[in-house]
Write an enzyme that holds these catalytic residues in place. Structure first.
Site, PDB file in Angstrom:
ATOM      1  N   HIS A   6      -3.971   7.331   6.855  1.00  0.00           N
ATOM      2  CA  HIS A   6      -3.720   5.882   6.894  1.00  0.00           C
ATOM      3  C   HIS A   6      -4.740   5.170   7.788  1.00  0.00           C
ATOM      4  CE1 HIS A   6      -1.396   2.071   7.076  1.00  0.00           C
ATOM      5  NE2 HIS A   6      -0.910   2.485   5.934  1.00  0.00           N
ATOM      6  N   ASP A  60       0.819  -1.216   0.000  1.00  0.00           N
ATOM      7  CA  ASP A  60       0.000   0.000   0.000  1.00  0.00           C
ATOM      8  C   ASP A  60       0.854   1.268   0.000  1.00  0.00           C
ATOM      9  OD1 ASP A  60       0.675  -0.919   2.587  1.00  0.00           O
ATOM     10  OD2 ASP A  60      -0.870   0.306   3.527  1.00  0.00           O
TER      11      ASP A  60
END
Lengths: 312, 312
Positions: A271, A66
């Site tokens: 995040h 990611d």
């Protein structure tokens, strides 16, 4: 405008339609940097009109998908776009092997040079420097070797206080260089005119610290002391702080503690874990510790100059 | 519904906001396949509600980024989703090494088994078979080793013509199995009742041929003869046929010639070059050669059953 940050993606790994993984585009003192490059970053760059050709330096915090699965696509696209300039990539050891094997097997070596700067140190180190900007690593604590990055403008020369200078007919234009560099002026009588009388402070230098992903790590505070903007991950709220140790992530409250203790001007958090549908709770939790908190959101641009204007 | 194709992406490599690279999701005879996996495929799967857990077999035509840079992200996501079933990946030699080195360097080995079926043959070969479906390769001619894929339903048993069967009191339920398999029935008098009197044809089997990317290659026609749906790339219009030889791509007209000569029911074209802002010219050009042409578009689903209903 000396510091402008554009969020291209700010979510964790679980794929969703409107939740792109980590990538940020930073303009600081006329330098242009890409920080992390999750899958879909090049699409987000197109969407938010980030000029591909401006970027010569890409910083990868760690080798989790990611944060870098979009890198190989971007490198390939630069090939399609007939890039000729060198492209510098800073990231953990292994990133060179990983990239080159993909280029080899896809038979798509680039015509431009890829210059890899592989990182292995567990101490903060200077990894980029030119006449405008420095970049240092910020060692973080994640499940895999991870660095944050501290981007800082170099100090500017002092500004001349022309009205005061004009009081001294002995001071000539050719003396200005030394005065801007901070030197006192000695008159022919031997009298010293202190620099503080002849100059005014230059604009404060701007800096940006990027910290993702990491366990709560208070020992980074001295490295990021007084930065203008801190991006710090906040994967969980404190109700699930129990998940932090295993996954090596932080809570919104912990990000705010770092921001408060480092005396930063602004904290941006992101995040977010996909378990939280309502992100406003992150801001609320962080604000119990530190006042100036923003939630990262794809497409949003944070302009430190404007923020300061409205604050002062 | 025995054949349903969903386009997840259908453009060539240049990144744009609403132009995802190649990926298709195919349901055929209750089997579920992913074909190619360009960057962003998992995001498109979420957007168009393709169930991640249904897919056990992924077919990669060739190792150019716009056809497989999304694969490693999808493999990683299956790890996050706690997949336990085997995942089969069919693609050119090298795909295993490429995937495993990424999993190693990202320290994210999957808990489920990855089963690689590496392809090297330049002849069409059977690469998948179960009781419902077969998959054969279609050797293509691109700048790198490339296969198309032919997905075909297995023939169904013949249907009983109950009214006719009832004319023969000797025929019992236990005979039906043989009659459905196509056998004649022998009466006690020795007279033979031909199977054609006792059964009617089963529904025609459906098939789908995926051909991307390739130079015009008429020798694939016998392999894909009479398929229900043909997807064939059409990167250029014939005004830029000069680009085909160097880039190993085809024009809309050439795709249509393949469709006509193979006597397919429907042609879908895609993989458009970014040089063409108006895609309707692709359909128009193909229709000069073959009538039933559709333009691939992300999110669109082509249902062969419905098409046939309206045709018959």
């Amino acid at each position: 405008m000396s510091l402008q940050l554009t969020i291209l993606g700010c979510h964790s790994a679980t794929p969703r339609v409107n939740a792109y993984p980590t990538s940020q585009y930073l303009e600081i003192n006329n330098r242009h940097f890409l920080i992390d490059c999750g899958e879909g970053t090049q699409r987000q760059m197109r969407k938010y009109k980030v000029g591909f050709s401006k970027i010569d330096h890409i910083f990868i915090s760690h080798l989790h998908g990611d944060h870098f699965f979009g890198l190989i696509g971007l490198i390939s696209t630069y090939g399609i776009l007939n890039r000729e300039k060198d492209l510098h990539i800073y990231g953990p050891e292994g990133i060179k092997e990983l990239t080159l094997i993909q280029l080899k097997l896809t038979k798509s070596y680039t015509k431009y040079n890829l210059v890899f700067h592989e990182l292995t140190s567990k101490e903060s180190e200077l990894i980029f420097e030119d006449d405008k900007v420095t970049v240092h690593t910020i060692p973080l604590d994640h499940r895999i070797y991870t660095n944050g990055f501290l981007f800082a403008e170099k100090p500017k020369p002092r500004n001349l206080h022309i009205d005061n200078i004009k009081q001294y007919s002995e001071i000539e234009t050719c003396d200005y260089h030394n005065i801007k560099a901070g030197k006192d002026f000695v008159l022919s009588t031997g009298e010293i005119v202190p620099n503080s009388e002849l100059t005014i402070d230059p604009p404060k230098t701007k800096s940006f610290a990027f910290c993702s992903d990491t366990l709560f790590k208070p020992d980074i505070v001295p490295i990021i002391k007084n930065v203008t903007v801190l991006y710090h991950e906040a994967t969980f709220l404190k109700d699930r702080e129990d998940l932090c140790e295993r996954t090596k992530h932080a809570t919104a409250e912990q990000a705010a503690i770092i921001a408060r203790d480092a005396n930063v001007e602004k904290l941006i958090i992101g995040h977010y874990s996909s378990r939280y549908p309502d992100l406003s709770a992150f801001k609320k939790e962080a604000e119990t510790v530190f006042e100036n908190v923003e939630l990262a959101e794809a497409g949003q641009t944070y302009d430190a100059s404007l923020t300061l204007e409205s604050t002062y």
